[in-house]
Design a protein around this motif. Structure first.
Motif, PDB file in Angstrom:
ATOM      1  N   VAL A 112      14.710  14.618   5.262  1.00  0.00           N
ATOM      2  CA  VAL A 112      13.464  15.049   5.900  1.00  0.00           C
ATOM      3  C   VAL A 112      12.658  15.857   4.890  1.00  0.00           C
ATOM      4  N   THR A 113      11.814  15.145   4.148  1.00  0.00           N
ATOM      5  CA  THR A 113      11.044  15.766   3.069  1.00  0.00           C
ATOM      6  C   THR A 113       9.577  15.957   3.443  1.00  0.00           C
ATOM      7  N   GLY A 114       9.062  15.144   4.354  1.00  0.00           N
ATOM      8  CA  GLY A 114       7.640  15.215   4.674  1.00  0.00           C
ATOM      9  C   GLY A 114       6.760  14.608   3.608  1.00  0.00           C
ATOM     10  N   VAL A 115       7.362  13.921   2.631  1.00  0.00           N
ATOM     11  CA  VAL A 115       6.597  13.210   1.607  1.00  0.00           C
ATOM     12  C   VAL A 115       7.026  11.744   1.614  1.00  0.00           C
ATOM     13  N   VAL A 116       6.222  10.916   0.950  1.00  0.00           N
ATOM     14  CA  VAL A 116       6.519   9.473   0.919  1.00  0.00           C
ATOM     15  C   VAL A 116       7.484   9.223  -0.242  1.00  0.00           C
ATOM     16  N   ASP A 117       8.769   9.444   0.014  1.00  0.00           N
ATOM     17  CA  ASP A 117       9.763   9.272  -1.043  1.00  0.00           C
ATOM     18  C   ASP A 117      10.287   7.838  -1.069  1.00  0.00           C
ATOM     19  N   ASP A 118      11.180   7.553  -2.016  1.00  0.00           N
ATOM     20  CA  ASP A 118      11.655   6.179  -2.223  1.00  0.00           C
ATOM     21  C   ASP A 118      12.373   5.622  -1.000  1.00  0.00           C
TER      22      ASP A 118
ATOM     23  N   PHE B 206       0.817  -1.217   0.000  1.00  0.00           N
ATOM     24  CA  PHE B 206       0.000   0.000   0.000  1.00  0.00           C
ATOM     25  C   PHE B 206       0.849   1.265   0.000  1.00  0.00           C
ATOM     26  N   LEU B 207       2.087   1.178   0.514  1.00  0.00           N
ATOM     27  CA  LEU B 207       2.946   2.364   0.563  1.00  0.00           C
ATOM     28  C   LEU B 207       3.269   2.887  -0.828  1.00  0.00           C
ATOM     29  N   ASN B 208       3.349   1.979  -1.800  1.00  0.00           N
ATOM     30  CA  ASN B 208       3.700   2.402  -3.156  1.00  0.00           C
ATOM     31  C   ASN B 208       2.645   3.312  -3.773  1.00  0.00           C
ATOM     32  N   ASN B 209       1.425   3.247  -3.238  1.00  0.00           N
ATOM     33  CA  ASN B 209       0.358   4.090  -3.782  1.00  0.00           C
ATOM     34  C   ASN B 209       0.514   5.564  -3.429  1.00  0.00           C
ATOM     35  N   PHE B 210       1.404   5.855  -2.470  1.00  0.00           N
ATOM     36  CA  PHE B 210       1.488   7.217  -1.944  1.00  0.00           C
ATOM     37  C   PHE B 210       2.798   7.920  -2.289  1.00  0.00           C
ATOM     38  N   ARG B 211       3.624   7.283  -3.124  1.00  0.00           N
ATOM     39  CA  ARG B 211       4.910   7.894  -3.484  1.00  0.00           C
ATOM     40  C   ARG B 211       4.694   9.254  -4.148  1.00  0.00           C
ATOM     41  N   GLY B 212       5.428  10.248  -3.647  1.00  0.00           N
ATOM     42  CA  GLY B 212       5.424  11.555  -4.286  1.00  0.00           C
ATOM     43  C   GLY B 212       4.304  12.484  -3.866  1.00  0.00           C
ATOM     44  N   TYR B 213       3.300  11.979  -3.171  1.00  0.00           N
ATOM     45  CA  TYR B 213       2.226  12.860  -2.712  1.00  0.00           C
ATOM     46  C   TYR B 213       2.720  13.743  -1.569  1.00  0.00           C
ATOM     47  N   HIS B 214       2.050  14.870  -1.382  1.00  0.00           N
ATOM     48  CA  HIS B 214       2.480  15.797  -0.342  1.00  0.00           C
ATOM     49  C   HIS B 214       1.275  16.443   0.311  1.00  0.00           C
ATOM     50  N   LYS B 215       1.544  17.289   1.286  1.00  0.00           N
ATOM     51  CA  LYS B 215       0.476  17.921   2.063  1.00  0.00           C
ATOM     52  C   LYS B 215      -0.529  18.645   1.171  1.00  0.00           C
ATOM     53  N   GLY B 216      -1.806  18.424   1.484  1.00  0.00           N
ATOM     54  CA  GLY B 216      -2.888  19.046   0.743  1.00  0.00           C
ATOM     55  C   GLY B 216      -3.582  18.096  -0.211  1.00  0.00           C
ATOM     56  N   ASP B 217      -2.906  16.975  -0.572  1.00  0.00           N
ATOM     57  CA  ASP B 217      -3.506  16.013  -1.495  1.00  0.00           C
ATOM     58  C   ASP B 217      -4.565  15.174  -0.777  1.00  0.00           C
ATOM     59  N   ASN B 218      -5.575  14.811  -1.544  1.00  0.00           N
ATOM     60  CA  ASN B 218      -6.610  13.896  -1.055  1.00  0.00           C
ATOM     61  C   ASN B 218      -6.372  12.550  -1.732  1.00  0.00           C
ATOM     62  N   ILE B 219      -6.004  11.529  -0.935  1.00  0.00           N
ATOM     63  CA  ILE B 219      -5.567  10.258  -1.503  1.00  0.00           C
ATOM     64  C   ILE B 219      -6.334   9.113  -0.844  1.00  0.00           C
ATOM     65  N   GLU B 220      -7.015   8.355  -1.650  1.00  0.00           N
ATOM     66  CA  GLU B 220      -7.776   7.228  -1.140  1.00  0.00           C
ATOM     67  C   GLU B 220      -6.848   6.244  -0.406  1.00  0.00           C
TER      68      GLU B 220
ATOM     69  N   LEU C 127       0.036  14.121   9.126  1.00  0.00           N
ATOM     70  CA  LEU C 127       0.817  13.139   8.390  1.00  0.00           C
ATOM     71  C   LEU C 127       2.189  13.685   8.011  1.00  0.00           C
ATOM     72  N   GLU C 128       2.229  14.924   7.546  1.00  0.00           N
ATOM     73  CA  GLU C 128       3.515  15.510   7.175  1.00  0.00           C
ATOM     74  C   GLU C 128       4.461  15.554   8.377  1.00  0.00           C
ATOM     75  N   SER C 129       3.937  15.954   9.533  1.00  0.00           N
ATOM     76  CA  SER C 129       4.753  16.019  10.739  1.00  0.00           C
ATOM     77  C   SER C 129       5.261  14.635  11.140  1.00  0.00           C
ATOM     78  N   ALA C 130       4.375  13.637  11.052  1.00  0.00           N
ATOM     79  CA  ALA C 130       4.766  12.273  11.416  1.00  0.00           C
ATOM     80  C   ALA C 130       5.855  11.745  10.490  1.00  0.00           C
ATOM     81  N   LEU C 131       5.711  11.994   9.200  1.00  0.00           N
ATOM     82  CA  LEU C 131       6.719  11.549   8.241  1.00  0.00           C
ATOM     83  C   LEU C 131       8.071  12.221   8.505  1.00  0.00           C
ATOM     84  N   LYS C 132       8.050  13.497   8.821  1.00  0.00           N
ATOM     85  CA  LYS C 132       9.299  14.204   9.096  1.00  0.00           C
ATOM     86  C   LYS C 132       9.990  13.647  10.346  1.00  0.00           C
TER      87      LYS C 132
END
Length: 269
Positions: free
Chosen positions: A89-95, A27-41, A74-79
């Protein structure tokens, strides 16, 4: 012919366990590259995972945990996660984040607000004595006894602790068992801070002794979990036994300076 048959079996086992690991965190692969403000199922599943491993407060009043908005939470948790594991420390779901988060690990949550190296549980709980007993649940697989005993001796060799076998499971300080948990190659094991003493290996794992393709070494994981039973939380040092993540076909049975220094700091010996 026999040799070729065994090679086929080993190859199949590696494939099965690799596929299990991939499916567990696919499921993590579905969120690569998304960032704060996006609405993602489905991104609420990522929030729940970060909550499970210690990066989002488990307050039941936190309604944002079920939202599919990539929000500040979510952004804070990722950071925090990326900072703890020395990732960018990008705050996005990177590789790099997906690569590490997809690995099997200990089920004990991280303590990201603690020290930059070894860490303790909140409140720094400890045992009242250096003489502790351990026991295995009735029916425990026989090949687990010696590896776990070896792991206990490793901790005893660097500390004042002495561990002795108690034949009455419920009377022991450390209660060791194999139980159902969350399936293969997710949370390998789970244990509790002093003075609880429970250590649960996930019985769904391919537990082995030593380095075996697709296998999880009992002694290596036992050594890590005993550190928790003694009061150590997860370390940021990837060489440390108390690092949260563990790769199949790996053996880590030598305590590192970070592990030893953490125990000394906790018990002042």
């Amino acid at each position: 012919m026999a040799t070729k048959a065994w090679l086929c079996i080993i190859t199949l086992l590696v494939f099965i366990f690799s596929a299990s690991a991939e499916n567990a965190f696919e499921f993590l692969n579905n969120f690569r590259g998304y960032h704060k403000g996006d609405n993602i199922e489905g991104i609420s599943k990522l929030k729940k995972h970060l909550q499970d491993i210690g990066y989002i407060n488990s307050d039941p009043r936190n309604s944002n945990i079920t939202s599919n908005i990539f929000d500040d939470l979510l952004e804070s948790a990722l950071k925090k996660y990326q900072s703890f594991y020395n990732l960018n420390v990008t705050g996005v779901v990177d590789d790099d984040t997906v690569s590490l988060m997809s690995q099997p690990r200990c089920g004990v949550p991280d303590s990201p607000a603690m020290r930059p190296d070894y860490a303790f549980f909140p409140g720094k709980p400890t045992w009242w004595t250096y003489n502790l007993t351990f026991a295995f649940a009735p029916g425990t697989r026989g090949d687990a006894i010696d590896p776990v005993a070896n792991a206990l001796e490793d901790w005893a060799s660097v500390s004042p602790f002495k561990f002795s076998l108690n034949n009455i499971f419920n009377n022991a300080n450390f209660k060791i068992s194999f139980v159902p948990h969350d399936g293969p190659l997710k949370d390998l094991a789970n244990s509790y801070a002093p003075r609880d003493g429970r250590l649960h290996f996930d019985e769904a794992e391919n537990w082995v002794i030593g380095k075996v393709p697709g296998g999880i070494d009992i002694e290596s994981v036992g050594l890590h979990e005993i550190g928790h039973l003694l009061g150590l939380a997860h370390s940021k040092d990837p060489k440390a036994i108390m690092y949260a993540y563990f790769w199949p076909n790996t053996v880590k049975i030598q305590l590192q300076p970070d592990d030893i220094q953490g125990l000394k700091a906790l018990y002042n010996f």
